[in-house]
Design a protein around this motif. Structure first.
Motif, PDB file in Angstrom:
ATOM      1  N   HIS A  76       0.845  -1.191   0.000  1.00 42.02           N
ATOM      2  CA  HIS A  76       0.000   0.000   0.000  1.00 42.02           C
ATOM      3  C   HIS A  76       0.884   1.246   0.000  1.00 42.02           C
ATOM      4  O   HIS A  76       1.938   1.261   0.656  1.00 42.02           O
ATOM      5  CB  HIS A  76      -0.912   0.001   1.227  1.00 42.02           C
ATOM      6  CG  HIS A  76      -1.987   1.030   1.192  1.00 42.02           C
ATOM      7  ND1 HIS A  76      -1.769   2.352   1.563  1.00 42.02           N
ATOM      8  CD2 HIS A  76      -3.287   0.963   0.811  1.00 42.02           C
ATOM      9  CE1 HIS A  76      -2.885   3.030   1.426  1.00 42.02           C
ATOM     10  NE2 HIS A  76      -3.829   2.212   0.959  1.00 42.02           N
ATOM     11  N   PRO A  77       0.487   2.312  -0.705  1.00 37.46           N
ATOM     12  CA  PRO A  77       1.347   3.504  -0.770  1.00 37.46           C
ATOM     13  C   PRO A  77       1.643   4.144   0.581  1.00 37.46           C
ATOM     14  O   PRO A  77       2.699   4.761   0.749  1.00 37.46           O
ATOM     15  CB  PRO A  77       0.567   4.463  -1.685  1.00 37.46           C
ATOM     16  CG  PRO A  77      -0.828   3.940  -1.726  1.00 37.46           C
ATOM     17  CD  PRO A  77      -0.716   2.466  -1.548  1.00 37.46           C
ATOM     18  N   LEU A  80       4.825   2.572   1.849  1.00 38.18           N
ATOM     19  CA  LEU A  80       5.932   2.438   0.904  1.00 38.18           C
ATOM     20  C   LEU A  80       7.244   2.936   1.492  1.00 38.18           C
ATOM     21  O   LEU A  80       8.279   2.259   1.401  1.00 38.18           O
ATOM     22  CB  LEU A  80       5.611   3.191  -0.387  1.00 38.18           C
ATOM     23  CG  LEU A  80       6.672   3.147  -1.484  1.00 38.18           C
ATOM     24  CD1 LEU A  80       6.974   1.715  -1.894  1.00 38.18           C
ATOM     25  CD2 LEU A  80       6.221   3.972  -2.696  1.00 38.18           C
ATOM     26  N   THR A 118       2.337  -0.172  -6.055  1.00 39.76           N
ATOM     27  CA  THR A 118       1.414   0.046  -4.946  1.00 39.76           C
ATOM     28  C   THR A 118       0.029  -0.490  -5.275  1.00 39.76           C
ATOM     29  O   THR A 118      -0.398  -0.526  -6.435  1.00 39.76           O
ATOM     30  CB  THR A 118       1.313   1.539  -4.601  1.00 39.76           C
ATOM     31  OG1 THR A 118       0.927   2.285  -5.762  1.00 39.76           O
ATOM     32  CG2 THR A 118       2.657   2.061  -4.087  1.00 39.76           C
ATOM     33  N   GLY A 143      -0.492   1.893   6.263  1.00 34.02           N
ATOM     34  CA  GLY A 143      -0.757   1.204   5.007  1.00 34.02           C
ATOM     35  C   GLY A 143      -1.033  -0.276   5.146  1.00 34.02           C
ATOM     36  O   GLY A 143      -0.869  -1.025   4.171  1.00 34.02           O
TER      37      GLY A 143
END
Length: 226
Positions: A76-77, A80, A118, A143
């Motif tokens: 998930h961004p 990241l 992502t 995330g």
């Protein structure tokens, strides 16, 4: 096909999932030898290396596994920079901002052979005949995600939900109330018969957790959540 491997210093559950000769790895916590051996034993071509979140105990084997395969790294961004920073602090955090007793080796950036891609809430991942839905469940980390297969009623929950437990929320980026809201609004709406494969410890069922999980209460916040 699901094979569970307990890997790394915190005995993280790494899952190798396969369908019709295609496979994915959920949380490459160590290895890559045992993961590659499992994929070979199940005759799988690995498509994805999925990270339920970016903590160090879930990514210990990610770089070497990505180097050894053509699989796409997914996260998930919102996690990241945590992943790229080595799983404990976001990438780019100055070392002089860390506590004096902080083990610097844990802040070393991860070196991936290819940039990760992502995934966000609602995305679909196709593996063989199975399509997993990405469920964003922030709280343990910003995330954190889960992967859900509605056909077989399978949920890979990462460190969001455990058997009669939940993920800790006292690490940087964690938030207890957000975690409980994610569980109640996005996981407890799934069928009671859904099998849960968590990031640590034994599996469970959504119905069991709705009925007996001591941390998730109708009124919301459970004191002592960590």
């Amino acid at each position: 096909m699901i094979e569970t491997l307990s890997l790394g210093p915190l005995e993280t559950n790494c899952y190798v999932y396969g369908s019709e000769g295609e496979g994915m790895v959920v949380d490459a916590a160590g290895g890559p030898e045992p993961i590659l051996e499992a994929a070979q034993r199940l005759h799988l071509r690995l498509l994805y290396l999925v990270n339920t979140h970016g903590h160090f105990d879930h990514i210990g084997g990610l770089a070497s596994l990505a180097t050894a395969t053509d699989a796409t790294v997914l996260i998930h961004p919102d996690d990241l920079t945590l992943l790229l920073g080595g799983g404990l602090v976001p990438e780019g955090t100055p070392t002089d901002e860390l506590p004096p007793d902080f083990p610097i080796w844990m802040a070393e950036p991860i070196q991936l052979p290819r940039p990760p891609k992502t995934i966000v809430h609602g995305d679909r991942l196709r593996v063989g005949r199975t399509t997993f839905r990405v469920i964003h469940t922030p709280g343990h980390t910003p995330g954190s995600i889960c992967l859900y297969d509605p056909e077989e009623e399978i949920l890979f929950s990462g460190d969001t939900l455990f058997r009669l437990g939940v993920g800790r929320a006292d690490l940087p980026g964690g938030d207890g109330r957000t975690l409980l809201r994610s569980i109640k609004e996005r996981l407890f709406v799934l069928p009671d018969t859904t099998r849960v494969y968590p990031g640590h410890g034994p599996g469970t069922l959504i119905g069991l957790e709705k009925a007996r999980n001591p941390f998730v209460r109708p009124e919301g916040w459970a004191p002592g959540l960590a």
